[in-house]
Scaffold this active site. Structure first.
Site, PDB file in Angstrom:
ATOM      1  N   GLY A 229     -36.763 -57.077 -15.913  1.00  0.00           N
ATOM      2  CA  GLY A 229     -38.208 -57.299 -15.917  1.00  0.00           C
ATOM      3  C   GLY A 229     -38.835 -56.973 -14.583  1.00  0.00           C
ATOM      4  CG  ASP A 230     -41.789 -59.618 -13.130  1.00  0.00           C
ATOM      5  OD1 ASP A 230     -40.817 -60.239 -13.612  1.00  0.00           O
ATOM      6  OD2 ASP A 230     -42.902 -60.140 -12.952  1.00  0.00           O
ATOM      7  CD  GLU A 231     -36.263 -62.788 -12.449  1.00  0.00           C
ATOM      8  OE1 GLU A 231     -35.616 -63.450 -11.604  1.00  0.00           O
ATOM      9  OE2 GLU A 231     -36.178 -62.963 -13.677  1.00  0.00           O
TER      10      GLU A 231
END
Length: 320
Positions: A229-231
């Protein structure tokens, strides 16, 4: 017989085959005494023409007395009416080396000479070995490419979770030997808003730009990974003090907070960072380091986002 020698009854060389003369180079054989040019070693030594003729119809082994001092094998046949002898020579098992050293090829040997078969087999072997070497090179390249693909995030080009886990295990092992490292856990702020308002293509553009910022701020020798994801996570080796970790964190946040253009629309995001420092642990493990970075990230999120928190095991150090 391109390797023949005709010897008169008094031991003088009358003619030689073209291949034999080519091997001898500038050394002229015709007119010289056979036993001055060649030394017969087997089946017995022959120092006179009479002794040489006694070796008729037997396999003989001889060598040049001068250069090229190469061993030869031959077969001697007496000519009629005391006209001397015909000696047909061969390189034997040394044919391949001789052909290489003297630049010989198939045309330099009689078609029935086993040397031709040896040269053919050598060429075939060489061709097969070259092809196997080329195939092995292609297989190794394909394997390396497949391994790299399996360890790479397709969207950002960063390492993926699998590669990160392996790198973290190596970092922990190095820390046990006295090489400290820091673990950064990053989570993007307001990224969902970009996806919801501008679509996933805009989100992909933002993720690619975040990857560029991280590559710019993290040394090439260290590890940066998108874990989903956005990690993102990063392993930074040798960070010596808390102030160094703060500076790295601030540079990353500042880079990510710069507006990102997508088809004329500026996407504005930020990030929250949690950092775990191996020096803060007596015996750091992958689990404790990950939990420490996660706890610090959670505190950054709760503290207002767009900030970094350094987890020190016994306390946390917030860096807004």
């Amino acid at each position: 017989m391109p390797m023949h020698v005709v010897v008169s009854c008094d031991g003088q060389i009358m003619s030689v085959g073209p291949t034999l003369q080519r091997v001898c180079g500038a050394l002229t054989l015709v007119g010289r005494q056979f036993l001055e040019v060649f030394e017969v070693t087997r089946p017995e030594r022959a120092s006179t023409m009479r002794a040489l003729l006694k070796l008729a119809d037997r396999k003989i082994v001889l060598r040049f007395r001068a250069r090229p001092s190469r061993q030869l094998r031959g077969h001697l046949v007496c000519l009629a009416r005391g006209e001397g002898a015909l000696v047909n020579l061969s390189f034997g098992i040394n044919a391949v080396d001789a052909a290489r050293d003297h630049g010989l090829n198939h045309s330099d040997f009689a078609p029935t000479d086993l040397t031709v078969e040896m040269l053919y087999l050598t060429e075939v072997k060489s061709a097969v070995m070259d092809e196997l070497k080329s195939l092995n090179h292609r297989l190794q390249s394909a394997r390396r490419a497949a391994e790299a693909q399996a360890m790479t995030d397709a969207l950002t080009g960063l390492a993926n979770r699998r590669a990160f886990d392996a790198a973290l295990d190596r970092a922990v092992a190095s820390a046990a030997r006295g090489a400290p490292f820091s673990l950064f856990h990053l989570d993007l702020d307001r990224f969902k808003q970009v996806n919801d308002t501008l679509g996933h293509a805009a989100g992909d553009r933002v993720l690619a730009e975040v990857a560029r910022v991280l590559r710019a701020q993290i040394r090439q020798s260290d590890m940066v990974a998108r874990i989903g994801g956005d990690e993102f996570m990063a392993i930074v080796t040798g960070a010596g003090d808390l102030e160094s970790l703060r500076r790295i964190s601030h540079r990353i946040i500042a880079g990510i907070e710069r507006p990102i253009d997508y088809d004329g629309t500026l996407c504005r995001i930020s990030c929250s960072i949690g950092v775990a420092w191996s020096v803060a642990y007596d015996s750091p493990t992958a689990r404790t380091m990950t939990e420490g970075a996660d706890a610090a990230l959670y505190q950054s999120k709760n503290g207002g986002r767009g900030r970094a928190t350094i987890h020190r095991h016994d306390a946390t150090d917030a860096a807004p």
